[in-house]
Scaffold this active site. Structure first.
Site, PDB file in Angstrom:
ATOM      1  N   THR A 281       0.826  -1.210   0.000  1.00 30.38           N
ATOM      2  CA  THR A 281       0.000   0.000   0.000  1.00 30.38           C
ATOM      3  C   THR A 281       0.863   1.263   0.000  1.00 30.38           C
ATOM      4  O   THR A 281       0.729   2.130  -0.874  1.00 30.38           O
ATOM      5  CB  THR A 281      -0.895   0.002   1.271  1.00 30.38           C
ATOM      6  OG1 THR A 281      -1.586  -1.239   1.312  1.00 30.38           O
ATOM      7  CG2 THR A 281      -1.888   1.135   1.253  1.00 30.38           C
TER       8      THR A 281
ATOM      9  N   GLU B 200       9.902   9.715   9.472  1.00 37.29           N
ATOM     10  CA  GLU B 200       8.699  10.527   9.717  1.00 37.29           C
ATOM     11  C   GLU B 200       7.417   9.693   9.589  1.00 37.29           C
ATOM     12  O   GLU B 200       6.443   9.889  10.320  1.00 37.29           O
ATOM     13  CB  GLU B 200       8.651  11.696   8.719  1.00 37.29           C
ATOM     14  CG  GLU B 200       7.484  12.644   8.898  1.00 37.29           C
ATOM     15  CD  GLU B 200       7.496  13.367  10.248  1.00 37.29           C
ATOM     16  OE1 GLU B 200       8.352  14.219  10.460  1.00 37.29           O
ATOM     17  OE2 GLU B 200       6.633  13.044  11.102  1.00 37.29           O
TER      18      GLU B 200
ATOM     19  N   GLY C 174      -2.490   4.796   5.655  1.00 37.78           N
ATOM     20  CA  GLY C 174      -3.004   4.805   4.289  1.00 37.78           C
ATOM     21  C   GLY C 174      -1.935   5.173   3.275  1.00 37.78           C
ATOM     22  O   GLY C 174      -0.887   5.717   3.604  1.00 37.78           O
TER      23      GLY C 174
ATOM     24  N   GLY D 163      -8.239  -0.992   4.676  1.00 37.87           N
ATOM     25  CA  GLY D 163      -6.786  -1.078   4.432  1.00 37.87           C
ATOM     26  C   GLY D 163      -5.889  -0.375   5.425  1.00 37.87           C
ATOM     27  O   GLY D 163      -4.704  -0.266   5.185  1.00 37.87           O
TER      28      GLY D 163
ATOM     29  N   LYS E  51       4.736   3.166  18.639  1.00 40.61           N
ATOM     30  CA  LYS E  51       4.836   4.570  18.214  1.00 40.61           C
ATOM     31  C   LYS E  51       5.168   5.469  19.410  1.00 40.61           C
ATOM     32  O   LYS E  51       5.933   6.420  19.281  1.00 40.61           O
ATOM     33  CB  LYS E  51       3.525   4.988  17.541  1.00 40.61           C
ATOM     34  CG  LYS E  51       3.301   4.252  16.205  1.00 40.61           C
ATOM     35  CD  LYS E  51       1.886   4.429  15.701  1.00 40.61           C
ATOM     36  CE  LYS E  51       1.691   3.733  14.356  1.00 40.61           C
ATOM     37  NZ  LYS E  51       0.280   3.626  13.973  1.00 40.61           N
TER      38      LYS E  51
HETATM   39  N1  HSE Z   1      -2.228   0.065  11.485  1.00 42.09           N
HETATM   40  C1  HSE Z   1      -1.898   1.414  11.807  1.00 42.09           C
HETATM   41  C2  HSE Z   1      -3.154   2.111  12.290  1.00 42.09           C
HETATM   42  C3  HSE Z   1      -1.373   2.209  10.659  1.00 42.09           C
HETATM   43  O1  HSE Z   1      -4.254   1.581  12.212  1.00 42.09           O
HETATM   44  O2  HSE Z   1      -3.015   3.241  12.748  1.00 42.09           O
HETATM   45  C4  HSE Z   1       0.071   2.078  10.413  1.00 42.09           C
HETATM   46  O3  HSE Z   1       0.837   2.522  11.481  1.00 42.09           O
END
Ligand code: HSE
Length: 454
Positions: A14, A130, A324, A188, A206
């Site tokens: 993606t 980033e 995304g 997605g 994160k």
């Molecule tokens: N799977 C993560 C989310 C996106 O749903 O925020 C990629 O870090």
């Protein structure tokens, strides 16, 4: 052109397709911003037969990672395969081969940041990331560069779009958890293994990255206390709404002293300064009840948002698409442009991330974080039950702010749901009270609890 920056994409799902599309559809814009052309020289994939962005020429595609890493016309390797095994090898080999690396891989950074950054420093190359946190929201630059004059004192963030999408769909459309998760997967933005999204792991990865930039602490993901949304019951979404609150999965960092009402002013969430005086930061991921009017409560669907408190600037908020194809590509290409300009190399060298040069902060367990709490119990509906519970809370010096018990249809003795909202209390003392409440013979199921965000 001789000063062209050559790029290899390793992984073209993606996000990779989005990056290829931006580089190939807007080469003049990218070259103008970078001060030199950026050329996509190789695209490495596992399955060459899979359909790709139509702009990606067939002869760019191969399955040969080594050839891409060792191609003298490639200066930057963009790692977009995810996971922590093959991806780690690609990143380390690329650095050893003298390439800069751009990655969106938060799990790899959270897991092996120290090793990866040490390898980069040794090779005198740069790692840009980033896209690893909050997709298209430029929060890495905001924290590392734009807020560089500040000491960050707290972070509250919605970092997982899938969880936020599910919670929004359950609250606003009355969807079941399973149906909302299936829709998120179809759209997605869920991870390949959506467990990482809904159990808080992705947000913890994160948060570990943000904590490194904001506080210089290396927190391994398993050191970050976390609770996901996978056990959230629609009944709590209903009670929260009745009380004027929305449930959000928040990744939070509280430094010692943030929100501590040492001067007699109004208390807010946070943690008291540690007795030993050294700076501490508590990190955790958990569902939190936010007032409907709270800015973070209004972040809906797959959006991410990061609220940062700085000692000079005050409170700042960054919000946008956290996942995304094109939003994440926006951040990856920004990193490539920074490498083209030569800015990234200078900030990378100065920041000394994941080095032994910490900034004095240590990670502390969240026990001392003070918060108000939402507590839902399933209790027998008979005399003395409430008295037992309030006695336990009083023993831990926890004061009740409000209480909800709906009238049962008949006087059958329960069990009935009982919701208690507390005043501020230390997490550790609240948990102690919970253990005792759960042991009461009148408690029919383990207590459900969340922090309150105000
Ligand atoms: N799977 C993560 C989310 C996106 O749903 O925020 C990629 O870090």
């Amino acid at each position: 052109m001789s000063d062209t920056l050559g790029i290899a994409l390793v992984g073209c799902g993606t996000v990779g397709n989005g990056v290829a599309n931006v580089l190939l559809s807007r080469p003049e814009r990218v070259a103008q911003r970078a001060g030199r052309p950026l050329a996509l020289r190789r695209v490495v994939v596992r399955d060459p037969a899979k359909p790709r962005d139509p702009l990606v020429a067939r002869d760019l595609i191969s399955t040969d990672i080594r050839a891409a890493i060792h191609d003298p016309n490639v200066h930057v390797v963009v790692e977009l395969i995810g996971g922590t095994t093959v991806a780690k090898g690609v990143v380390l080999d690329s650095l050893a081969a003298g390439k800069h690396v751009v990655t969106a891989n938060k799990a790899l950074l959270a897991d092996a940041g120290a090793e990866v950054f040490e390898a980069a420093r040794k090779a005198e190359r740069t790692v840009c990331f980033e896209a690893a946190v909050a997709g298209g929201v430029p929060v890495i630059r905001a924290l590392g560069e734009s807020l560089a004059a500040n000491q960050v004192t707290a972070i509250q963030a919605i970092l997982n779009g899938t969880s936020n999408f599910i919670l929004t769909a359950m609250a606003e459309r009355g969807m079941s958890y399973a149906a909302a998760l299936a829709e998120a997967q179809k759209l997605g933005f869920a991870e390949a293994d959506p467990t990482l999204d809904v159990d808080g792991s992705d947000a913890a990865h994160k948060l570990a990255v943000l904590a490194q930039i904001a506080f210089g602490v290396t927190a391994k993901p398993h050191e970050i206390a976390r609770q996901g949304i996978d056990t959230i019951d629609a009944i709590d979404i209903g009670f929260a709404n009745e009380l004027g609150y929305t449930i959000k999965l928040l990744a939070e960092a509280w430094t010692g002293g943030h929100g501590h009402a040492g001067n007699g002013t109004k208390q807010s969430r946070g943690t008291a300064p540690a007795d030993h005086g050294a700076p501490t930061v508590a990190l955790h991921v958990a569902p939190v009840l936010l007032r409907h009017t709270d800015l973070l409560a209004q972040v809906r669907g797959a959006y991410n948002a990061v609220l940062v408190y700085g000692d000079i600037v005050g409170e700042t908020l960054y919000q946008g698409p956290g996942a995304g194809r094109m939003p994440t590509a926006s951040s990856v290409v920004a990193d490539l442009i920074d490498l083209g300009v030569g800015r990234a190399q200078r900030t990378f060298a100065a920041a000394k991330l994941w080095s032994r040069e910490g900034r004095g902060f240590t990670v502390e367990p969240p026990e001392r974080v003070r918060s108000r709490f939402y507590l839902r119990l399933q209790v027998a509906d008979r005399p003395g039950v409430l008295a037992d519970i309030t006695r336990i809370l009083a023993d831990e010096e926890i004061s009740i702010s409000s209480l909800v018990q709906h009238e049962a249809a008949e006087e059958g003795g329960g069990p009935v749901p009982l919701v208690i909202v507390t005043h501020y209390a230390a997490t550790g003392r609240f948990r102690k009270a919970l253990t005792r409440i759960n042991a009461l013979s009148t408690t029919a199921a383990p207590a459900v609890f969340f922090s309150m965000g105000d």
